[in-house]
Design a protein around this motif. Sequence first.
Motif, mmCIF file in Angstrom:
data_model
loop_
_atom_site.group_PDB
_atom_site.id
_atom_site.type_symbol
_atom_site.label_atom_id
_atom_site.label_comp_id
_atom_site.label_asym_id
_atom_site.label_seq_id
_atom_site.Cartn_x
_atom_site.Cartn_y
_atom_site.Cartn_z
ATOM 1 N N THR A 216 0.860 -1.175 0.000
ATOM 2 C CA THR A 216 0.000 0.000 0.000
ATOM 3 C C THR A 216 0.899 1.228 0.000
ATOM 4 O O THR A 216 1.968 1.230 0.623
ATOM 5 N N ILE A 217 0.436 2.254 -0.683
ATOM 6 C CA ILE A 217 1.265 3.448 -0.881
ATOM 7 C C ILE A 217 1.141 4.375 0.325
ATOM 8 O O ILE A 217 0.038 4.773 0.711
ATOM 9 N N LEU A 218 2.274 4.707 0.919
ATOM 10 C CA LEU A 218 2.298 5.615 2.076
ATOM 11 C C LEU A 218 3.048 6.904 1.768
ATOM 12 O O LEU A 218 3.011 7.840 2.572
ATOM 13 N N GLU A 219 3.746 6.945 0.657
ATOM 14 C CA GLU A 219 4.589 8.113 0.316
ATOM 15 C C GLU A 219 4.715 8.127 -1.204
ATOM 16 O O GLU A 219 5.624 7.524 -1.774
ATOM 17 N N PRO A 220 3.770 8.815 -1.866
ATOM 18 C CA PRO A 220 3.665 8.673 -3.330
ATOM 19 C C PRO A 220 4.938 9.033 -4.090
ATOM 20 O O PRO A 220 5.155 8.506 -5.185
#
Lengths: 331, 331
Positions: free
Chosen positions: B178-182
Amino acid sequence: MTATVRKHDNVDMADAEIVVGIDLGGTKILTVAATPDGRIRARKRVDTPKGRDAVVAAMRDTVAAVLGEAAVRAPRGIGVGAPGPMDPRAGVLLEPPNLPGCENLPLAAIFRELHPDADIHVENDANAAALGERRFGAGRGVDDLCYVTISTGIGGGIVAAGRLVRGVAGTGGEIGHTILEPDGPRCHCGLHGCWEVLASGTAIAREAAAAVARGEGAAIAQAAGGRPVDARAVDQAAAAGDPVALRIVAAAVRYNGIGFCNLIQILSPARIIVGGGVSHAWDRYIAPAAEWARTHAFARPGGMCAIVPADLGDDVGALGAVAVGLGDAEA
Amino acid sequence: MTATVRKHDNVDMADAEIVVGIDLGGTKILTVAATPDGRIRARKRVDTPKGRDAVVAAMRDTVAAVLGEAAVRAPRGIGVGAPGPMDPRAGVLLEPPNLPGCENLPLAAIFRELHPDADIHVENDANAAALGERRFGAGRGVDDLCYVTISTGIGGGIVAAGRLVRGVAGTGGEIGHTILEPDGPRCHCGLHGCWEVLASGTAIAREAAAAVARGEGAAIAQAAGGRPVDARAVDQAAAAGDPVALRIVAAAVRYNGIGFCNLIQILSPARIIVGGGVSHAWDRYIAPAAEWARTHAFARPGGMCAIVPADLGDDVGALGAVAVGLGDAEA
């Protein structure tokens, strides 16, 4: 004589089958009497009054009104969809910011006293909407789905393996307050860069207002026609090719895409059902985000997830409450 | 005579009760024969051989070995925990990157032929671990939990409302991606700034190696004592007060905190159970992240979520497979 008996039978049938759904919101209360397959027999909408006793009285009166109109004395169930935070298992509102005066309001107990023969259930409004779309709308027959509403805020409800994901605190589905950009702007929830503060209608309007304040928002302001700039004005200015509006749209699309992608990775839903005001500009705000998410998530869950518009429109809250009244949150 | 009958009865009891769990990994296969309450009666560990037929033969042989040692002819069930991606409902591996040659391997069908009277179940290894911790370890009796392993990668398994969250594709629980820091670094999965690329043991080692390359990692290199720098060396250098190591730790803690926080918001688990190599330095990497998550999530679900160490150690995979063999993934 036969006709009389048949009429009486019909009334009994109606009593046994009718479920009341109450969509309790910060601005309006919409109450319906409906059949278990979602046909609305009566509806009553009132503005939400101020204060605890007035809210309870208004809910009670709308229930009496729809039961009267539907010619039903005792409904099978009563469901309430209400703003969080709440304890759905106890049926108690906790400190709903949109309903001042309703702190620790024991809604389930109140309605149990009024309607002792009915099943009474209370659920978070976004969870209720997810159950409504699952029973009556875009999620029929689907065991793994997410409902996402992108409006002034971003909320969600999750059904996984056929069950509502309430979690131990009853707060499951608070997807709008997951962090997607740790150095992003601060949300009213206290977090920086949560989905809601990045991509909700409020976020789009905030970026548009900032552009206007910087002197770059003429096209958006023109589209708003004297009203405050909002997601719709940004959509219209973007449709006309305004680069500032297109940039604001692109940012919202990016974060909605990330939000959808994260849901696919964590939950692998068969369907993500998107509602709320921002979703009405589907091709602008949602379709490109959905495409991004489906192509960036792992291939198998991305390919097996359809991202589709909500189906129940303005009735989603009330029909969701009907699903809650049928016990779907406990199933 | 009585003794003989009793012995025979005992063998029948054992046959009816013993479950085989196979932890199929990229480097080792650990197979156990265990009782439904998790007592391991026999175990066999081999290195994972290369190639499809060799892997199948090795699994088959370890099963025969543990059944022989436990004096059981026909186990009640056989469970396999294997690396993804897979189709757990069909019991087929898809394209597991850590098991070259095992593409589209129909494990369930193969074991059904070998053991026609046993229940055969195959599940993703992280999901199996979640079920193992729930049945035998740190999640006993808990209906809403997340298992998170922070090791070379970051994986997860989710149980919500008492059911494993497989999702429609069987890939539920891929929380590491899952993306936490694009705008973060690119992961092998193709995403930028997913949890795994930010806070796994590999991520910590990468940051440490970068510090060494910049000439800032002397203390970490010294802690590594000639071996490649890794999360353990960073932990040791941080314990000695090295500011570079402390900065690397702080970054990992931040992202683990965000990851835990997002799980709390979405799922409201009663427990987040954390395993994997990085979790062995609990006070350094996990405790501060857990504290951050619990205090930044909404108060009610944050306060109701305990973040605790995994309990099953190196047996988590095999005991998870035993839980899978007992049908827990379908419950």
